[in-house]
Motif scaffolding. Structure first.
Motif, short mmCIF file in Angstrom:
data_model
loop_
_atom_site.label_atom_id
_atom_site.label_comp_id
_atom_site.label_asym_id
_atom_site.label_seq_id
_atom_site.Cartn_x
_atom_site.Cartn_y
_atom_site.Cartn_z
N ASP A 109 -4.65 3.95 -3.71
CA ASP A 109 -6.01 3.85 -4.24
C ASP A 109 -6.62 5.27 -4.30
OD1 ASP A 109 -8.69 3.48 -4.72
OD2 ASP A 109 -8.88 1.75 -3.37
N PRO A 110 -6.97 5.75 -5.50
CA PRO A 110 -7.51 7.12 -5.60
C PRO A 110 -8.79 7.32 -4.78
CG PRO A 110 -7.52 6.02 -7.77
CD PRO A 110 -6.89 5.07 -6.80
N ARG A 111 -9.58 6.23 -4.60
CA ARG A 111 -10.81 6.40 -3.80
C ARG A 111 -10.47 6.71 -2.34
NH1 ARG A 111 -13.27 0.75 -5.00
NH2 ARG A 111 -11.07 0.46 -4.66
N TYR A 112 -9.37 6.09 -1.88
CA TYR A 112 -8.93 6.33 -0.51
C TYR A 112 -8.47 7.78 -0.36
CZ TYR A 112 -6.29 5.62 3.82
OH TYR A 112 -5.82 5.71 5.10
N VAL A 113 -7.72 8.26 -1.35
CA VAL A 113 -7.22 9.64 -1.30
C VAL A 113 -8.39 10.63 -1.33
CG1 VAL A 113 -5.81 11.37 -2.47
CG2 VAL A 113 -5.03 9.00 -2.34
N ASN A 114 -9.41 10.32 -2.15
CA ASN A 114 -10.58 11.21 -2.23
C ASN A 114 -11.29 11.32 -0.89
OD1 ASN A 114 -10.29 12.03 -4.81
ND2 ASN A 114 -11.61 10.44 -5.69
N GLY A 115 -11.30 10.19 -0.14
CA GLY A 115 -11.93 10.21 1.18
C GLY A 115 -11.15 11.11 2.14
N LEU A 116 -9.82 11.12 1.97
CA LEU A 116 -8.97 11.92 2.87
C LEU A 116 -9.05 13.41 2.54
CD1 LEU A 116 -5.71 9.76 2.89
CD2 LEU A 116 -7.42 9.92 4.69
N LEU A 117 -9.11 13.69 1.23
CA LEU A 117 -9.20 15.09 0.81
C LEU A 117 -10.66 15.49 0.92
CD1 LEU A 117 -7.08 14.89 -2.45
CD2 LEU A 117 -6.34 15.80 -0.25
N ALA A 125 0.85 -1.19 0.00
CA ALA A 125 0.00 0.00 0.00
C ALA A 125 0.88 1.23 0.00
CB ALA A 125 -0.90 0.00 1.23
N GLY A 126 0.58 2.19 -0.87
CA GLY A 126 1.43 3.38 -1.00
C GLY A 126 1.25 4.37 0.14
N LEU A 127 0.07 4.34 0.76
CA LEU A 127 -0.24 5.32 1.80
C LEU A 127 -0.73 4.56 3.04
CD1 LEU A 127 -0.01 8.36 1.47
CD2 LEU A 127 -2.43 8.43 0.88
N VAL A 128 0.01 4.65 4.12
CA VAL A 128 -0.34 3.88 5.32
C VAL A 128 -0.58 4.83 6.49
CG1 VAL A 128 0.46 2.12 6.95
CG2 VAL A 128 1.05 1.93 4.51
N PRO A 129 -1.82 4.83 7.05
CA PRO A 129 -2.08 5.72 8.19
C PRO A 129 -1.42 5.18 9.45
CG PRO A 129 -4.02 4.39 7.70
CD PRO A 129 -2.97 4.00 6.69
N ILE A 130 -0.82 6.05 10.24
CA ILE A 130 -0.30 5.63 11.54
C ILE A 130 -0.78 6.60 12.62
CG2 ILE A 130 1.80 4.47 10.66
CD1 ILE A 130 3.34 6.99 11.74
N GLY A 131 -1.00 6.05 13.80
CA GLY A 131 -1.35 6.86 14.95
C GLY A 131 -0.43 6.44 16.09
N LEU A 132 -0.11 7.35 16.97
CA LEU A 132 0.79 7.02 18.07
C LEU A 132 0.05 7.15 19.40
CD1 LEU A 132 3.89 9.08 16.85
CD2 LEU A 132 3.44 6.65 16.48
#
Ligand code: HEC
Length: 153
Positions: free
Chosen positions: A43-51, A6-13
């Motif tokens: 995934d462009p759909r994932y990016v659209n959700g973030l933007l 996956a090109g974009l991986v969310p992380i939280g600390l």
């Protein structure tokens, strides 16, 4: 090491302050951050959700007032809400933790994703449903409320 698929991986600390006896769920959480792996697929759909580019531009001040007028304040704690309540999850950090499209969905269809918590849902005919009522509010108001929740971080 294999490059991440996956090109974009969310992380939280999560940070526990031992001096303040923090343990288990008693901790600080960061907002979401993203690791970008150059060779992974995004995934462009994932990016659209973030933007977040909403169809209707909400007004956070109007949203804050609506939290009282529409009864949200009776069940959710957040800064400036004088009603002490734990009927629903606290929203003090909602804007830092949740994506705006998730917040919108949580209000429109509370049972799509149900927050774990003994008193937050009931089982009716074998189906788990949120105790939060699906509050019918005009769409414009919905965007005001989401815009307000986004400021809580
Ligand atoms: C009768 C109490 C009640 C009322 C009124 C209510 N909620 Fe909720 N709400 C809950 C409960 C319980 C949950 C957790 C169960 C779930 O996921 O639906 C929840 C979940 C949420 C979530 C998801 C929180 C998270 O951490 O994932 C949001 C956002 C939210 N409510 C916003 C609102 C807004 C905005 C209003 C007013 C328009 C409102 N609620 C009115 C009880 C209520």
């Amino acid at each position: 090491m294999q490059p991440a698929a996956a090109g974009l991986v969310p992380i939280g600390l999560a940070v526990w302050n031992g001096e303040a006896n923090q343990r288990d769920g008693d901790k600080f959480l960061s907002a979401w951050h993203f690791l970008h792996f150059e060779h992974g697929r995004v995934d462009p759909r994932y990016v659209n959700g973030l933007l977040w580019s909403p169809r209707i531009k909400g007004d956070p001040e109007a949203g804050k007032a609506l939290m009282r007028e529409r009864g949200c304040a009776a069940c959710h704690s957040y800064p400036g809400n004088p009603i002490p309540t734990e009927a629903g999850p606290g929203l003090t950090w909602a804007g830092g933790i949740h994506r705006p499209d998730y917040l919108l969905e949580s209000i429109k269809n509370p049972s799509t994703v149900i927050v774990p918590g003994k008193t937050f849902s009931t089982v009716t005919n074998g189906t788990r449903v949120s105790v939060m009522p699906a509050i019918k509010i005009p769409e414009r108001e919905l965007f005001h409320v989401v815009e307000y929740l986004r400021t809580l971080r």
